[in-house]
Design a protein around this motif. Structure first.
Motif, PDB file in Angstrom:
ATOM      1  N   PHE A  42      -1.873   0.470 -13.876  1.00 15.56           N
ATOM      2  CA  PHE A  42      -2.368   0.145 -12.530  1.00 15.56           C
ATOM      3  C   PHE A  42      -1.359  -0.744 -11.830  1.00 15.56           C
ATOM      4  O   PHE A  42      -0.473  -1.338 -12.457  1.00 15.56           O
ATOM      5  N   ARG A  43      -1.507  -0.842 -10.535  1.00 14.70           N
ATOM      6  CA  ARG A  43      -0.694  -1.749  -9.726  1.00 14.70           C
ATOM      7  C   ARG A  43      -1.582  -2.297  -8.611  1.00 14.70           C
ATOM      8  O   ARG A  43      -2.246  -1.538  -7.903  1.00 14.70           O
ATOM      9  N   ILE A  44      -1.637  -3.615  -8.499  1.00 13.80           N
ATOM     10  CA  ILE A  44      -2.530  -4.256  -7.535  1.00 13.80           C
ATOM     11  C   ILE A  44      -1.803  -5.382  -6.808  1.00 13.80           C
ATOM     12  O   ILE A  44      -0.813  -5.933  -7.310  1.00 13.80           O
ATOM     13  N   VAL A  86      -7.118  -6.039  -4.173  1.00 15.21           N
ATOM     14  CA  VAL A  86      -8.332  -6.618  -4.757  1.00 15.21           C
ATOM     15  C   VAL A  86      -8.412  -8.089  -4.353  1.00 15.21           C
ATOM     16  O   VAL A  86      -7.402  -8.709  -4.025  1.00 15.21           O
ATOM     17  N   ARG A 132       0.843  -1.209   0.000  1.00 15.95           N
ATOM     18  CA  ARG A 132       0.000   0.000   0.000  1.00 15.95           C
ATOM     19  C   ARG A 132       0.872   1.252   0.000  1.00 15.95           C
ATOM     20  O   ARG A 132       0.554   2.247  -0.650  1.00 15.95           O
ATOM     21  N   TYR A 188      -8.920  -8.763 -13.509  1.00 13.19           N
ATOM     22  CA  TYR A 188      -8.722  -7.330 -13.288  1.00 13.19           C
ATOM     23  C   TYR A 188      -8.346  -6.625 -14.596  1.00 13.19           C
ATOM     24  O   TYR A 188      -8.843  -5.523 -14.873  1.00 13.19           O
ATOM     25  N   PHE A 193       0.007   0.525  -4.248  1.00 10.47           N
ATOM     26  CA  PHE A 193      -0.768  -0.595  -4.772  1.00 10.47           C
ATOM     27  C   PHE A 193      -2.184  -0.582  -4.199  1.00 10.47           C
ATOM     28  O   PHE A 193      -2.390  -0.212  -3.038  1.00 10.47           O
ATOM     29  N   SER A 194      -3.139  -1.018  -5.011  1.00  8.72           N
ATOM     30  CA  SER A 194      -4.510  -1.253  -4.549  1.00  8.72           C
ATOM     31  C   SER A 194      -4.663  -2.728  -4.211  1.00  8.72           C
ATOM     32  O   SER A 194      -3.959  -3.583  -4.757  1.00  8.72           O
TER      33      SER A 194
END
Length: 354
Positions: free
Chosen positions: A200-202, A123, A116, A192, A120-121
């Motif tokens: 994006f980054r997850i 999911v 985080r 995703y 990063f998110s």
């Protein structure tokens, strides 16, 4: 009538009930004072006036004594009740046992917190997954040798009418192969990417299942943390930086990461990554990573086209990693057996609760 004796008797009345009886005895309709009042009419004016004065004084004295004794008895009753029902707050209270987070949850929270901070998110995805998302779309078709190690718990719908697996947009994907308890969290990479466009980054934490012969280092159910970054110009250097930051987050400023080439069907090139543990002066091999295989981007764009969406991943690059959560806990705390995590042994779990 002896007024002094009456007042003394009232002052010694032991209960409210006995006091009420005395009130009736002296001041009731047929009480002694009342009876004396009735005799006033037979007296001369001078005698009537004098005796009336005396009787009124007696009546007032009796009423005062009765009220005082009643108040005293009620106060004594109240104090007795308070004493009986009192709680000694100076004594220590009963220590109710408190719960805590499982060691796996604590490690997951720590890992997610590190990512985080890097933007990063988080999911999550379904644990019952379509064969397409779990295998086919990440370059592991039915004939692929790597899939032999992950064929696992399959789910049949024969006795579950109406049960369906939903895709990223809520569509029915039950027909895209069989249904399986997911063997890794990598299926969420595809889900995703179909729903979103880069960059994006997850990270994806979650429980996974594999057909394993249970022993000290293998379990049929465990947890993984998956990471995915996609955008323009993403390189292995970005991956090395993120994993190095993870190493510092876990093991302090002296922590560092090491890559060794290996093969995974869903990345190209692929690496195993290890982290340096300064406290114990040793390398810990924790997971696999690499650049996202072009086949995954193609599978995502093909799926998007079938849903009437534009292709979004041509010319994009990205990296992904995956690691076992229990493995990190085993190494960090010197736990000898992975089966300890889920045997509900409180003596073990209480050592780590948050």
């Amino acid at each position: 009538m002896n007024i002094e004796a009456a007042l003394e008797e009232i002052g010694k009345a032991p209960t409210l009930e006995s006091l009420q009886a005395l009130k009736v005895q002296y001041l009731g309709k047929n009480g002694l004072v009342t009876q004396e009042m009735k005799t006033l009419g037979r007296l001369s004016p001078e005698e009537r006036r004098e005796k009336g004065r005396v009787l009124n004084e007696w009546k007032a004295a009796l009423e005062t004594a009765l009220e005082a004794r009643e108040a005293q008895l009620r106060e004594e009753a109240l104090q007795a009740r308070l004493l009986q029902e009192s709680i000694d707050v100076s004594l220590p209270g009963y220590a109710f046992p408190s719960g805590g987070l499982h060691i796996t949850s604590l490690i997951l929270q720590e890992l997610v917190g590190i990512f985080r901070k890097q933007g990063f998110s988080v999911v999550e995805g379904p644990e019952v997954e379509s064969e397409f998302f779990n295998f086919d779309a990440i370059n592991m078709p039915e004939w692929h040798p790597a899939r032999d190690m992950q064929d696992t718990f399959w789910v049949e719908f024969k006795n579950q009418p109406g049960f369906t697996i939903r895709g990223p947009f809520g569509e029915d994907v039950t027909g895209l192969g069989g249904a399986v308890l997911r063997t890794h969290t990598s299926g969420m990479q595809i889900r995703y990417m179909i729903q979103h466009t880069p960059p994006f980054r997850i990270v994806v934490p979650g429980r996974v299942f594999r057909y394993e012969q249970t022993d000290a280092s293998h379990e049929a159910m465990f947890h993984q943390l998956e990471g995915l970054v996609v955008g323009e110009g993403i390189t292995m250097a970005d991956l090395k930086g993120a994993i190095s930051e993870l190493a510092r987050g876990l093991f302090g400023e002296e922590g560092k990461a090491r890559f060794q080439p290996t093969y995974f069907p869903f990345v190209e090139p692929g690496v195993q990554f290890a982290m340096w543990w300064p406290e114990r002066q040793k390398w810990l091999e924790l997971g696999g990573a690499g650049m996202v295989h072009p086949y995954l981007f193609k599978a995502v764009d093909d799926y998007r086209e079938r849903q009437g969406l534009p292709r979004a991943y041509e010319g994009m690059t990205g990296w992904a990693f995956g690691m076992g959560v229990e493995r990190l806990a085993l190494l960090r705390y010197g736990i000898p057996d992975i089966r300890y995590f889920y045997q509900n042994r409180l003596s073990f779990l209480r050592q780590f609760r948050g």
